[in-house]
Design a protein around this motif. Structure first.
Motif, PDB file in Angstrom:
ATOM      1  N   HIS A  27       0.805  -1.216   0.000  1.00  0.00           N
ATOM      2  CA  HIS A  27       0.000   0.000   0.000  1.00  0.00           C
ATOM      3  C   HIS A  27       0.837   1.266   0.000  1.00  0.00           C
ATOM      4  O   HIS A  27       0.290   2.349   0.095  1.00  0.00           O
ATOM      5  CB  HIS A  27      -0.906  -0.002   1.240  1.00  0.00           C
ATOM      6  CG  HIS A  27      -1.830  -1.181   1.280  1.00  0.00           C
ATOM      7  ND1 HIS A  27      -2.922  -1.292   0.446  1.00  0.00           N
ATOM      8  CD2 HIS A  27      -1.823  -2.293   2.034  1.00  0.00           C
ATOM      9  CE1 HIS A  27      -3.541  -2.434   0.708  1.00  0.00           C
ATOM     10  NE2 HIS A  27      -2.897  -3.068   1.651  1.00  0.00           N
ATOM     11  N   SER A  30       3.676   4.549  -3.675  1.00  0.00           N
ATOM     12  CA  SER A  30       4.017   5.921  -4.034  1.00  0.00           C
ATOM     13  C   SER A  30       5.212   6.458  -3.258  1.00  0.00           C
ATOM     14  O   SER A  30       5.776   7.484  -3.632  1.00  0.00           O
ATOM     15  CB  SER A  30       2.807   6.826  -3.812  1.00  0.00           C
ATOM     16  OG  SER A  30       2.424   6.824  -2.443  1.00  0.00           O
ATOM     17  N   ASP A  72       2.404   4.407 -12.574  1.00  0.00           N
ATOM     18  CA  ASP A  72       0.998   4.599 -12.211  1.00  0.00           C
ATOM     19  C   ASP A  72       0.842   4.301 -10.723  1.00  0.00           C
ATOM     20  O   ASP A  72       0.850   3.137 -10.321  1.00  0.00           O
ATOM     21  CB  ASP A  72       0.103   3.679 -13.051  1.00  0.00           C
ATOM     22  CG  ASP A  72      -1.373   3.974 -12.878  1.00  0.00           C
ATOM     23  OD1 ASP A  72      -1.780   4.402 -11.780  1.00  0.00           O
ATOM     24  OD2 ASP A  72      -2.134   3.751 -13.835  1.00  0.00           O
ATOM     25  N   ASN A  73       0.705   5.355  -9.921  1.00  0.00           N
ATOM     26  CA  ASN A  73       0.613   5.188  -8.467  1.00  0.00           C
ATOM     27  C   ASN A  73      -0.760   4.711  -8.001  1.00  0.00           C
ATOM     28  O   ASN A  73      -0.941   4.418  -6.820  1.00  0.00           O
ATOM     29  CB  ASN A  73       0.969   6.493  -7.750  1.00  0.00           C
ATOM     30  CG  ASN A  73       2.462   6.757  -7.745  1.00  0.00           C
ATOM     31  OD1 ASN A  73       3.261   5.865  -8.029  1.00  0.00           O
ATOM     32  ND2 ASN A  73       2.843   7.980  -7.430  1.00  0.00           N
ATOM     33  N   VAL A  74      -1.712   4.663  -8.908  1.00  0.00           N
ATOM     34  CA  VAL A  74      -3.039   4.118  -8.558  1.00  0.00           C
ATOM     35  C   VAL A  74      -3.042   2.604  -8.781  1.00  0.00           C
ATOM     36  O   VAL A  74      -3.518   1.839  -7.943  1.00  0.00           O
ATOM     37  CB  VAL A  74      -4.134   4.788  -9.402  1.00  0.00           C
ATOM     38  CG1 VAL A  74      -5.486   4.117  -9.156  1.00  0.00           C
ATOM     39  CG2 VAL A  74      -4.202   6.276  -9.079  1.00  0.00           C
ATOM     40  N   LYS A  75      -2.489   2.184  -9.902  1.00  0.00           N
ATOM     41  CA  LYS A  75      -2.445   0.750 -10.225  1.00  0.00           C
ATOM     42  C   LYS A  75      -1.220   0.056  -9.646  1.00  0.00           C
ATOM     43  O   LYS A  75      -1.087  -1.166  -9.774  1.00  0.00           O
ATOM     44  CB  LYS A  75      -2.472   0.557 -11.739  1.00  0.00           C
ATOM     45  CG  LYS A  75      -3.758   1.030 -12.398  1.00  0.00           C
ATOM     46  CD  LYS A  75      -3.723   0.767 -13.895  1.00  0.00           C
ATOM     47  CE  LYS A  75      -5.033   1.194 -14.547  1.00  0.00           C
ATOM     48  NZ  LYS A  75      -5.013   0.960 -16.014  1.00  0.00           N
ATOM     49  N   ASN A  76      -0.317   0.825  -9.029  1.00  0.00           N
ATOM     50  CA  ASN A  76       0.924   0.267  -8.472  1.00  0.00           C
ATOM     51  C   ASN A  76       1.743  -0.462  -9.539  1.00  0.00           C
ATOM     52  O   ASN A  76       2.193  -1.599  -9.353  1.00  0.00           O
ATOM     53  CB  ASN A  76       0.629  -0.693  -7.317  1.00  0.00           C
ATOM     54  CG  ASN A  76       0.223   0.032  -6.044  1.00  0.00           C
ATOM     55  OD1 ASN A  76       0.051   1.245  -6.053  1.00  0.00           O
ATOM     56  ND2 ASN A  76       0.061  -0.702  -4.971  1.00  0.00           N
TER      57      ASN A  76
END
Length: 122
Positions: A27, A30, A72-76
């Motif tokens: 988690h 980022s 992509d910090n949303v999709k890791n």
């Protein structure tokens, strides 16, 4: 703890393109600088490209203008678009994650994927 899994390697002719992807668990993606390194047979692992926590890109001179790193910090995920491939790009490519000030040394990274083979034929 970060678990990294690469995909997208393969065999391509010189001048062709490949896109590598790295999926990260956890988690706190980022917070990490994300990088790609490569290792050819008989050679040391070398820096290819990195994306800082804010997405600033870094490239080794040998790939600048041919490779592009995406984060992509949303999709890791972090991806490496490789164009105009050359036989000398042949190597196992590793995804890495690290927290710290350095960006282009193996010791700057704490977590590594298992690697994906890229072979460029002449």
């Amino acid at each position: 703890q970060v678990h990294l899994v690469e995909s997208g390697g393969g065999l391509v002719q010189a001048g062709g393109s490949l896109r590598l992807s790295c999926a990260a668990s956890g988690h706190t993606f980022s917070r990490y600088n994300m990088a790609w390194f490569r290792q050819a047979p008989g050679k040391d692992r070398e820096f290819v490209s990195a994306s800082s926590t804010i997405g600033f890109p870094y490239y080794d001179g040998s790939v600048k203008g041919r490779f592009t790193i995406f984060r992509d910090n949303v999709k890791n995920t972090v991806s490496l678009q490789m164009n105009s491939l050359k036989p000398e790009d042949t190597a196992v490519y590793y995804c890495a994650a690290g927290i710290g000030g350095g960006i282009d040394r193996t010791r700057d990274y704490d977590y590594w994927g298992q690697g994906t083979q890229v072979t460029v034929s002449s």
